[in-house]
Scaffold this motif. Sequence first.
Motif: not given
Length: 751
Positions: A20, A23-24, A27, A155, A159, A172-173, A176-177, A179-180
């Motif tokens: 993660l 990835q962030v 992004m 990661g 991407y 994507q956002s 990712w959420t 995944g969080y």
Amino acid sequence: MTALPRRWLFVLTILVGSFLLFQVQPMVARMVLPKLGGAPAVWNSAMLVYQALLLGGYAYAHWLGRFTVQRQAIIHVVLFLVAALWLPISIAQIAPPGPGQEALWVPLLLLASIGPVFFVVSAQAPLMQRWFAADRQAGDPYYLYAASNLGSFAGLISYPALVEPSLPLAAQSWGWTAGYALLVLLVAACAAARWRGRATDAAGDAAAAADEPRPTWRRQLRWLLIAAVPSGLMLSTTTHLTTDIVAMPLLWVLPLGLYLFSFVIAFSTLDRLVQIITLIAPVVLLAVGGLGLMSSGIGSMLVAMASLAMLFVVATALHGYLYHLRPAPRHLTLFYLVMSAGGVLGGLFAALFAPLIFDWVYEHPLLILAAAMLLPLPALLPWDQWLKLGDRAVRLALLLFIALAMFAAQHMTGEWTGRLDSVAMWGVAVFAIGILVIRWRWAFVTVLALLMLGLGGWSTIMESFSDARVRSYFGVYTVTDYPQQKQRRLAHGTTLHGLQRTDPAHRREPTTYYGPQSGVGLTLAKAEALAGPQASIGIVGLGAGTLACYRRPGQQWTIFEIDPVMVDIARDPKKFTFLSDCAGDTPIVIGDARLKIAEQPAARFDILVIDAFSSDAIPLHLLTSEAIGIYERALKPDGVLLIHISNRFFGLEPVLATEAKARGWASAIRRDPGPINDELGDLTGSNWVALTATPQRMQQLTGGLRPRGDAARDGAWVPLSARPGFERWTDDYASTLPVLLWKNVIGNRDQ
């Protein structure tokens, strides 16, 4: 009773957290690019924010270690839940900066957008290892750091290869959420696995403290330096490759990926492999690091691959040495905190300070020499023992070897061409001497420096004492005279960025991509016929100022350039005279073109030329639908938008064909074949796309489109090549992979 170690759970948690984290970063970069532009100060600020948050996360994990595991778990999970208030990830809405406040506003924007989530996720690797080590049955926790870097590597690669081409930013956002949320559950599960363990951190009681004293400051300094060199070398290798070897798309992924993978090897159980790599590392450093001062830009893929191999070998050897120096698990978080600080130190030196201090990528050879000073050096050829020499005899022999290396280096005149020649032969001699003195660090570093000087290094250094080279955050620019050809050339790394004839009769004639038969040459020559004698023209991308001599009296020109150093070069009549000869009073707006054009009055320009590409890199935010909308607003209703898409690695026709179709615009491309009968050798083939909202204006410009088979004819404009199903580029979705010309990447020859 102590719980089972549950290694799989901790490995999975660390993998997800590191995945993660990597990835962030790209992004968020994609999200803020249209808002902030591509100026270097923006991305330097972003890097500082990421590094500060990562270091802060490691410091937080170290601070948390003073509590029992149960209290650590409560604090960490609560912090996770608080940080979730910043999800899904988006760019914070804060007041725009006042004049001169951008340097503070950009970090504030990034901190407000992702600060809490980045901070809490960055603490995963050291904290989960600490929890894992709280069970005395768990064994050595350090191999989990290999899992952390494996997750980071996954990661990093996924991407650009999978996430960006498949999902818009909004999706994507949300992904990712999700995944969080998974990470929070995994952290809670790890906490539960240790909840019924000992009341305190198993490594933190007084008895353990007595047996495991705090590492000395000297040892911590070694950790810091050993961590700093591979971090800086990773960045300097990227800069060196793109500046003086070969410019390739996505090249930055390879050094960073190899850097992360070196941790995977060094912190794993592959001890024998690490030993072998450490054994050959000094030899590789000699063979490839000897080219570290070469600035000839020979464009060899072999040299590029060798540089990447050197980075991996040296990083693995140093990280293996770091693993060898690791402390007891009680001091695990301190170890990672110092390592993180070392990574920040190396990154700051290579990315921020070096461009300010040096006029060339001197940080690369300096970091190579620093690696030679830190690497474990084996006795590959113990000739002193074979000959049973005493200390005095050995010192005399080493001095003799260095004298011979100096003699050989003096005979390595000229630049190495990549072929077997006198330079290479003398270089082999110095390399052999380097092998003989590997065991003695001072002699090894000296011979390596001599090899660098001999293989093009001396000329690189001498060029720094001339006025020919200058560096900015965008790259290294070199101005070189070629008296026989009567030319002066501006090189941006390995890419020709401008050329002017030095003889007075021809010095105002446009050259390279901007010749009279190029798309821009044909369009600007017709500016008066299209828009009258007072045509308003905007130019994005200055270069050497070549286009300036298309300006005619009465026309109103505005030039947009992101790099102030480029403006200085183009305005200096001792370097190039296009501006001073033809358009000395033309206003030049410095800054990101998309942001600056958005500030212009509506319907200002009759012709807008977008020529902002350099070294085959794509400023993607200048080609999205939103960017084209900004250009449309700045153009008059019947204005002409002209975009330069010449590129070795990307076929950009489908991007603009799709955009033109979506807007209902007329479009055409001028494929100038370049120097057919160019006796002076100063013209280059080019591809220019013209877009306009009115078919009548396109008819005036082109005189009617020809079949694509007639593209090479003088003045011929042909229809754009569309690709069925190609998705329109927007700020929310754009991917370069569908337009990447893989055959050119694989078989690249730098031009």
